[in-house]
Write an enzyme that holds these catalytic residues in place. Structure first.
Site, PDB file in Angstrom:
ATOM      1  N   GLY A   1      14.029  42.803 -25.623  1.00 43.80           N
ATOM      2  CA  GLY A   1      13.869  41.391 -26.229  1.00 43.80           C
ATOM      3  C   GLY A   1      15.241  41.060 -27.097  1.00 43.80           C
ATOM      4  O   GLY A   1      16.073  41.949 -27.337  1.00 43.80           O
ATOM      5  N   HIS A   2      15.331  39.945 -27.671  1.00 46.40           N
ATOM      6  CA  HIS A   2      16.474  39.439 -28.451  1.00 46.40           C
ATOM      7  C   HIS A   2      16.650  40.154 -29.508  1.00 46.40           C
ATOM      8  O   HIS A   2      15.625  40.563 -30.527  1.00 46.40           O
ATOM      9  CB  HIS A   2      16.330  37.972 -28.598  1.00 46.40           C
ATOM     10  CG  HIS A   2      15.113  37.353 -29.534  1.00 46.40           C
ATOM     11  ND1 HIS A   2      13.836  37.470 -28.790  1.00 46.40           N
ATOM     12  CD2 HIS A   2      14.932  37.493 -30.744  1.00 46.40           C
ATOM     13  CE1 HIS A   2      13.027  37.061 -29.689  1.00 46.40           C
ATOM     14  NE2 HIS A   2      13.622  37.103 -30.947  1.00 46.40           N
ATOM     15  N   ASN A   3      17.866  40.344 -29.977  1.00 42.66           N
ATOM     16  CA  ASN A   3      18.286  41.058 -31.134  1.00 42.66           C
ATOM     17  C   ASN A   3      17.967  42.738 -31.262  1.00 42.66           C
ATOM     18  O   ASN A   3      18.264  43.297 -32.346  1.00 42.66           O
ATOM     19  CB  ASN A   3      17.502  40.298 -32.689  1.00 42.66           C
ATOM     20  CG  ASN A   3      18.012  38.963 -32.472  1.00 42.66           C
ATOM     21  OD1 ASN A   3      19.040  38.500 -31.744  1.00 42.66           O
ATOM     22  ND2 ASN A   3      17.186  38.096 -33.363  1.00 42.66           N
ATOM     23  N   VAL A   4      17.390  43.093 -30.270  1.00 40.48           N
ATOM     24  CA  VAL A   4      17.147  44.466 -30.396  1.00 40.48           C
ATOM     25  C   VAL A   4      18.423  45.370 -30.260  1.00 40.48           C
ATOM     26  O   VAL A   4      19.208  44.981 -29.811  1.00 40.48           O
ATOM     27  CB  VAL A   4      16.355  45.054 -29.181  1.00 40.48           C
ATOM     28  CG1 VAL A   4      16.237  46.621 -28.970  1.00 40.48           C
ATOM     29  CG2 VAL A   4      14.836  44.447 -29.247  1.00 40.48           C
TER      30      VAL A   4
ATOM     31  N   SER B   1      14.139  41.925 -32.260  1.00 41.12           N
ATOM     32  CA  SER B   1      14.592  42.596 -33.464  1.00 41.12           C
ATOM     33  C   SER B   1      14.086  43.986 -33.855  1.00 41.12           C
ATOM     34  O   SER B   1      14.226  44.336 -35.283  1.00 41.12           O
ATOM     35  CB  SER B   1      14.371  41.770 -34.569  1.00 41.12           C
ATOM     36  OG  SER B   1      14.959  40.264 -34.454  1.00 41.12           O
TER      37      SER B   1
END
Length: 363
Positions: free
Chosen positions: A258-261, A278
């Site tokens: 997912g985003h920001n991982v 995240s």
């Protein structure tokens, strides 16, 4: 591809015995091996099937008697399983993509291609993209605007690289992977039922109709050197900062990041793992198939999670996890043993109740 036993052993830094001039064309499992194949009989259980094939040479374990096994030659590496890495590299025929830029490919004039870059049929390289020397962009792949590929990258068929995405050197991407798609980020004008439920751990309060507004993804994806991304894996770009994957980390097929991982170096992420936005993963972590991670949590270095483990909270370094929700592996195993004993325990309790009631009646 033909090599002698001596050449193969030298390349692996392994010992060789018997007829070192014997020529080998391929590797094979013991039962399938022909006379010019190198059988992979790396432990006694595998060697039991040598008589079913026709192998004259094999990779064996330390101390094995190759002559007693009916072989003319043997290669004995210090770590046979590790030797398979070098062997497979030697005998891999690859995808045989034609060199150079295919006439049906589109390369924007504002893109930069290093020396010896291959761009396959129907591939697209967008404006501002930079592709390092010796890299391969497979058939029907797409490289977005201002994306960067380091030297020696290898993209298989149908790979999608989004705008501004950065791949380090020697990154391998398997067919159908999508790197740099938008993150799954949406918000409601007022506090949502999901937010209230998270705060209350169960009560969502008054239900009302709500609509979701998308949060655009302004970040990108940054992947370190020597990583591998599996087939149909999806890595979302960050909302504001980049999603990051550290050097030498390997992702299996159907993994979703997912985003920001942020994932550290030298991690092994097996099939169908999902990491919510995240989350932060340390170095040298191993997640088996179907592991799931909650958003906004931290997992320390050297954590191992067994298959289908679901991680909802922060995990300290070095922890070995299993279960849903995740607990220490030994705790999960003991709990499972206890669950299996429950039917017998209920039966014993029922028998004790009968005995007590019967005694009470007799009294």
């Amino acid at each position: 591809m033909t090599y002698t036993i001596e050449t193969i052993a030298r390349s692996l830094g392994a010992q060789a015995f018997g007829d070192l001039s014997l020529e080998i064309d391929a590797v094979a499992e013991p039962q399938d091996a022909g006379t010019r194949d190198l059988a992979l009989a790396m432990k006694p259980a595998f060697a039991e099937r040598l008589p079913e094939g026709q192998a004259l040479a094999a990779v064996l374990w330390e101390g094995a008697d190759f002559e007693a096994l009916g072989l003319k030659a043997a290669i004995v590496p210090a770590r046979p399983r590790y030797a398979l890495s070098g062997l497979s590299k030697q005998f891999d025929h690859g995808e045989s993509f034609p060199k150079g830029v295919h006439p049906s490919a589109f390369v924007d004039p504002a893109a930069e291609l290093g020396v010896d870059v291959t761009v396959g049929p129907l591939a697209v390289v967008s404006a501002g993209a930079r592709i390092g020397a010796g890299s391969v962009v497979g058939p029907q792949s797409f490289i977005g605007a201002c994306a960067t590929l380091g030297e020696g990258c290898f993209l298989r068929e149908g790979v999608r690289i989004g705008a501004r995405t950065t791949l380090g050197a020697r990154v391998i991407v398997q067919p159908g992977a999508v790197i740099g798609g938008d993150g799954f980020s949406f918000v409601t004008p007022e506090q949502s039922a999901v937010e209230r439920t998270r705060a209350s751990l169960g009560d969502q309060g008054e239900g009302e109709s709500q609509h979701w507004e998308r949060i655009n993804s302004l970040g990108a994806v940054h992947i370190g050197d020597d990583c591998e991304i599996g087939a149909n894996a999806c890595i979302d770009r960050g909302t504001v900062r980049d999603t990051k994957i550290g050097a030498r980390t390997k992702l299996d097929n159907l993994v979703h990041i997912g985003h920001n991982v942020v994932i550290g170096t030298d991690c092994l992420i097996c099939g169908q793992v999902g990491m919510a936005g995240s989350s932060t993963i340390g170095n040298n972590c191993v997640f088996a198939g179907q592991v799931g991670l909650n958003d906004n949590i931290f997992v320390g270095d050297n954590v191992i999670a067994g298959g289908a483990t679901k991680i909802f909270t922060n995990v300290p370094k070095g922890r070995v996890l299993l279960g849903y929700p995740a607990v220490k592996m030994e705790t999960h195993v003991e709990s499972y043993k206890a669950i299996r004993r429950l039917p017998r325990l209920f039966k014993q309790v029922a028998e004790l109740q009968k005995a007590v009631f019967k005694n009470a009646e007799n009294d």
